[in-house]
Design a protein around this motif. Structure first.
Motif, PDB file in Angstrom:
ATOM      1  N   TRP B  36       0.851  -1.207   0.000  1.00 50.31           N
ATOM      2  CA  TRP B  36       0.000   0.000   0.000  1.00 50.31           C
ATOM      3  C   TRP B  36       0.869   1.232   0.000  1.00 50.31           C
ATOM      4  O   TRP B  36       1.884   1.292   0.679  1.00 50.31           O
ATOM      5  N   PRO B  37       0.497   2.205  -0.788  1.00 54.88           N
ATOM      6  CA  PRO B  37       1.337   3.403  -0.926  1.00 54.88           C
ATOM      7  C   PRO B  37       1.349   4.244   0.358  1.00 54.88           C
ATOM      8  O   PRO B  37       0.473   4.104   1.205  1.00 54.88           O
ATOM      9  N   THR B  38       2.339   5.102   0.452  1.00 56.48           N
ATOM     10  CA  THR B  38       2.389   6.081   1.545  1.00 56.48           C
ATOM     11  C   THR B  38       2.573   7.464   0.927  1.00 56.48           C
ATOM     12  O   THR B  38       2.902   7.585  -0.257  1.00 56.48           O
ATOM     13  N   ASP B  39       2.382   8.484   1.755  1.00 56.37           N
ATOM     14  CA  ASP B  39       2.475   9.838   1.190  1.00 56.37           C
ATOM     15  C   ASP B  39       3.919  10.276   0.930  1.00 56.37           C
ATOM     16  O   ASP B  39       4.154  11.408   0.513  1.00 56.37           O
ATOM     17  N   GLU B  41       5.524   8.815  -1.378  1.00 58.77           N
ATOM     18  CA  GLU B  41       5.605   8.713  -2.841  1.00 58.77           C
ATOM     19  C   GLU B  41       5.045   9.990  -3.455  1.00 58.77           C
ATOM     20  O   GLU B  41       4.003  10.492  -3.023  1.00 58.77           O
ATOM     21  N   TRP B  44       1.458  10.440  -4.205  1.00 59.92           N
ATOM     22  CA  TRP B  44       0.560  10.456  -3.037  1.00 59.92           C
ATOM     23  C   TRP B  44       0.890  11.586  -2.068  1.00 59.92           C
ATOM     24  O   TRP B  44       0.338  11.653  -0.977  1.00 59.92           O
ATOM     25  N   ARG B  45       1.818  12.439  -2.483  1.00 58.92           N
ATOM     26  CA  ARG B  45       2.224  13.538  -1.619  1.00 58.92           C
ATOM     27  C   ARG B  45       1.011  14.396  -1.258  1.00 58.92           C
ATOM     28  O   ARG B  45       0.145  14.625  -2.098  1.00 58.92           O
ATOM     29  N   VAL B  49      -3.333   9.126   2.316  1.00 56.15           N
ATOM     30  CA  VAL B  49      -3.219   7.673   2.153  1.00 56.15           C
ATOM     31  C   VAL B  49      -2.647   7.004   3.399  1.00 56.15           C
ATOM     32  O   VAL B  49      -2.945   5.842   3.677  1.00 56.15           O
ATOM     33  N   ASN B  50      -1.847   7.756   4.188  1.00 58.75           N
ATOM     34  CA  ASN B  50      -1.298   7.152   5.408  1.00 58.75           C
ATOM     35  C   ASN B  50      -2.390   6.790   6.419  1.00 58.75           C
ATOM     36  O   ASN B  50      -2.171   5.965   7.290  1.00 58.75           O
ATOM     37  N   ASP B 137      -2.346   0.968 -10.048  1.00 61.60           N
ATOM     38  CA  ASP B 137      -1.755   1.185  -8.729  1.00 61.60           C
ATOM     39  C   ASP B 137      -2.424   0.191  -7.773  1.00 61.60           C
ATOM     40  O   ASP B 137      -3.214  -0.654  -8.213  1.00 61.60           O
ATOM     41  N   ALA B 138      -2.107   0.271  -6.508  1.00 59.16           N
ATOM     42  CA  ALA B 138      -2.635  -0.720  -5.565  1.00 59.16           C
ATOM     43  C   ALA B 138      -4.162  -0.737  -5.574  1.00 59.16           C
ATOM     44  O   ALA B 138      -4.783  -1.804  -5.454  1.00 59.16           O
TER      45      ALA B 138
END
Lengths: 263, 435
Positions: B36-39, B41, B44-45, B49-50, B137-138
């Motif tokens: 799962w992405p985090t901010d 990236e 996702w800035r 998403v966090n 993406d995820a």
């Protein structure tokens, strides 16, 4: 019959006092001209009367028929019957004149009908009514549109802040005639702020006030404008035995290209 | 026992046609390894998403969704009525089509409107995912693993559908996730207008992971309007992606008003020479909402044109993010592309981020980008108030005026009135006024 009365009005920006005791009295149907050099505080006076919050009023009073306007927010002053034609009307994208008039009257006026009538009297073309107010208007179109709003909203008193700046001869004549007609039709009282005598050949004043250093230094009939035209502010100051004060307010915006330097 | 987590077993149990079950299984295989992405990236800035935790949700079961061929809901509602005449209506609940109808005349002309799980497999399968899989993406993997249905529209060669095709998405269910999908295939020289409304139940924690695919063949013209009015506890992650052929045209308008966190990727790939893409958006967040937009104007072919205008407002403690990229690939000469993002920040606690980007690999192009973030102009406010306009009305007029250039360009003019009303109510809320 109504009276707009300004008594010993003092106002500042920060620590700088711009208005230094202004006294004026305008009655319904009268045209008063307020003439002064750049930086004398003329525009400040118009915004302080309208209640712009950039200025601090330190003393004095502004009344219409005895009712105090100072302390009221701008929109309430407008609803008490005070109108300002702006020297530099701001563009507002997506807000048409009809939207503005409808909101200003809480939807009570027949905004569309009255705007159409005034548009034909003032030769305002339809495209300026369907666009956002002042958006890409020329100087002349701006002042015609300001005058149209004035005519539609029918205030008791109008402060004209350099309505002659940026106007061509035709527009100046149309605008002046419409305002003069309002003084007779609705008894509009006018305070016309200008530094250019040309306006006064079209909009004939009952009284002329000379404004220097943040106050009225002398008042008289139309002949005072003629004296200024001939001798300038320096000549008048010499006759009155005063010095032309150094500017108290910096000109905020570019100078009017039609204005003759030093009058 | 039903498995309530996002597992291959749960994905498999959703049923539907064999090809769709098989397609889900391929995606579901990736779930276990999904990162799962985090901010941190870039894409996702500034996002939230966090805060995302998939464990807070569970997929619907086949029983909860209902059998694909049972269409229980007569669709419509007030918005459908306000839109006026339409060519077709599709109602999608929790990702599954529960009602669809299409004008007889269009049926005769070969237009297809149906549910992804119930159409003839040959009609849908070759197209499903051809656009969205180019930008995974995820969340698109999760989407594909649980895709149980959705709206399918195909307009055959040369057919012009005059009236809009309306797709109404509705999501509900505390702690559940739904995966709506819309696939539009416009064949060569066809024309169609799609109006989609995405909504969900208020005060209900729900995840909507949605995908809209627009496959626009040579000379076809698709007008797409998307209105997002999710409930205040809905978390939404959406991809809307279009591929355009030679001289094809996309006119897209997105309106985002709802949701708690609502992210939309708007992507347009101009594959054919002469293709044109216009992307418009209006967004308005209040309360603690976040609207998060990532846009991509991808110019692959020469003589393509794209314009983007995204306008937003935030109030209370709402936030918005706009991050956009224009990419001009090496062969894409004689390209014109613009990107403009304008934001009004109406209260001190609110905030907007705006990050436009250009990536130009060709030399004969005209590109521009612009972005602004700021409060309402004091001079505008003062001007209106000097006419006797109340401060709250002045603010409303200025905000509505700010959005007007997008509203006036909506391909379905009847939508402008309800949208103006929705914005009007949002600004009114700032002044505690119930009207």
């Amino acid at each position: 019959m109504s009276v707009l009365k300004v008594t010993d009005l003092h106002a500042s920006i920060g620590d700088v006092e711009i208005l230094r005791g202004v006294d004026l009295e305008v009655s319904s149907g009268e045209v008063h001209a307020l003439m002064g050099p750049n930086g004398s505080g003329k525009s400040t006076l118009s915004h302080v009367l309208m209640g712009r919050d950039d200025y601090t009023v330190t003393s004095g009073s502004v009344t219409i028929d005895g009712e105090e306007l100072l302390g009221l927010p701008t929109w309430k002053r407008a609803r008490k019957g005070l109108f300002l034609t702006h020297q530099y009307p701001v563009e507002i994208v997506g807000v048409r004149v009809v939207d503005l008039v409808t909101a200003a009257t809480d939807g009570e006026a027949d905004a569309g009908g009255r705007i159409a009538t005034e548009a034909s009297r003032l030769a305002v073309r339809d495209e300026f009514l369907t666009r956002g107010v002042n958006v890409e208007f020329s100087g002349g179109e701006q002042k015609r549109a300001e005058t149209l709003q004035l005519a539609v909203l029918e205030p008791r008193f109008a402060v004209l802040d350099e309505i002659d700046s940026g106007l061509d001869v035709d527009a100046l004549r149309d605008v002046s005639r419409r305002i003069e007609a309002m003084t007779e039709e609705t008894g509009l009282g006018v305070l016309a702020i200008t530094h250019y005598a040309r306006l006064l050949t079209e909009l004939r004043p009952d009284r002329v006030h000379v404004f220097m250093g943040g106050r009225v230094v002398t008042s008289g009939g139309p002949e005072l404008a003629d004296e200024l035209e001939a001798g300038g502010y320096d000549g008048l100051a010499a006759r009155l035995g005063i010095e032309v004060p150094s500017p108290v307010a910096a000109a905020e915006k570019p100078l009017d290209p039609f204005a003759t330097p030093g009058f | 026992m039903t498995d309530h987590s996002f597992t291959p077993l749960a994905a498999g149990a959703l049923g539907g046609p064999d090809w769709l079950v098989a397609r889900r299984a391929v995606a579901a295989e990736q779930l276990a390894e999904l990162v799962w992405p985090t901010d941190s990236e870039e894409v996702w800035r500034y996002s939230r998403v966090n805060q995302f935790d998939l464990a807070q949700y569970r997929p619907m079961t086949a029983e909860e969704l209902g059998a694909p061929d049972v269409e229980s809901a007569p669709g419509g509602g007030p918005l459908a009525a306000e839109l006026g005449e339409r060519a077709a209506l599709i109602v999608v609940r929790d990702g599954r089509v529960v009602h669809h109808e299409l004008d007889d005349e269009l049926i005769e002309q070969g237009v297809t409107v149906c549910g992804i799980a119930t159409c003839e497999a040959d009609a849908v399968e070759p197209f499903l995912g051809t656009v969205s899989s180019a930008s995974p993406d995820a969340f698109t993997v999760l989407h594909d693993a649980f895709l149980a249905g959705g709206a399918f529209v195909r307009v055959p060669r040369g057919v012009v559908v005059e009236r809009p095709i309306v797709v109404l998405h509705w999501a509900e269910g505390e702690g559940m996730a739904s995966f709506p999908h819309t696939l539009v295939v416009a064949d060569e020289g066809s024309e169609v207008t799609i109006v989609e409304r995405h909504a969900s139940a208020p005060h209900v924690n729900h995840l909507v992971d949605s995908v809209v695919e627009l496959a626009i063949a040579d000379n076809a013209h698709v007008r797409h309007v998307s209105i997002q009015e999710y409930g205040d506890h809905t978390w939404s992650v959406a991809l809307q992606r279009a591929h355009l052929g030679r001289d094809a045209r996309l006119s897209s308008s997105a309106v985002a008003l709802g949701g708690d966190y609502a992210r939309l990727r708007t992507e347009s790939r101009l594959d054919g020479a002469g293709a044109e893409s216009d992307l418009l958006a209006v967004y308005f967040g209040d309360g603690n909402q976040m609207h998060d937009f990532r846009t991509f104007q991808d110019h692959v072919a020469p003589r393509t044109r794209s314009d983007l205008l995204f306008k937003g407002a935030v109030e209370d403690t709402a936030r918005s993010v706009y991050s956009g990229l224009i990419r001009i690939r090496p062969d894409a000469q004689k390209v014109e592309a613009t990107q403009s993002n304008r934001n009004l920040v109406l209260t001190e606690g609110a905030g907007a981020e705006s990050i436009p980007n250009l990536e130009i690999e060709a030399d004969d192009v005209r590109c521009s980008h612009a972005s602004t973030v700021g409060p309402i102009d004091d001079d505008q406010r003062y001007y209106l108030e000097s006419r006797g306009v109340r401060p709250e009305d002045a603010e409303r007029l200025i905000v509505l005026g700010f959005f007007e250039d997008v509203f006036s360009r909506l391909p379905v003019p009847a939508l402008a009135t309800p949208l103006r009303r929705a914005v009007h109510e949002k600004v009114g809320h700032l002044h505690g006024d119930a009207s």
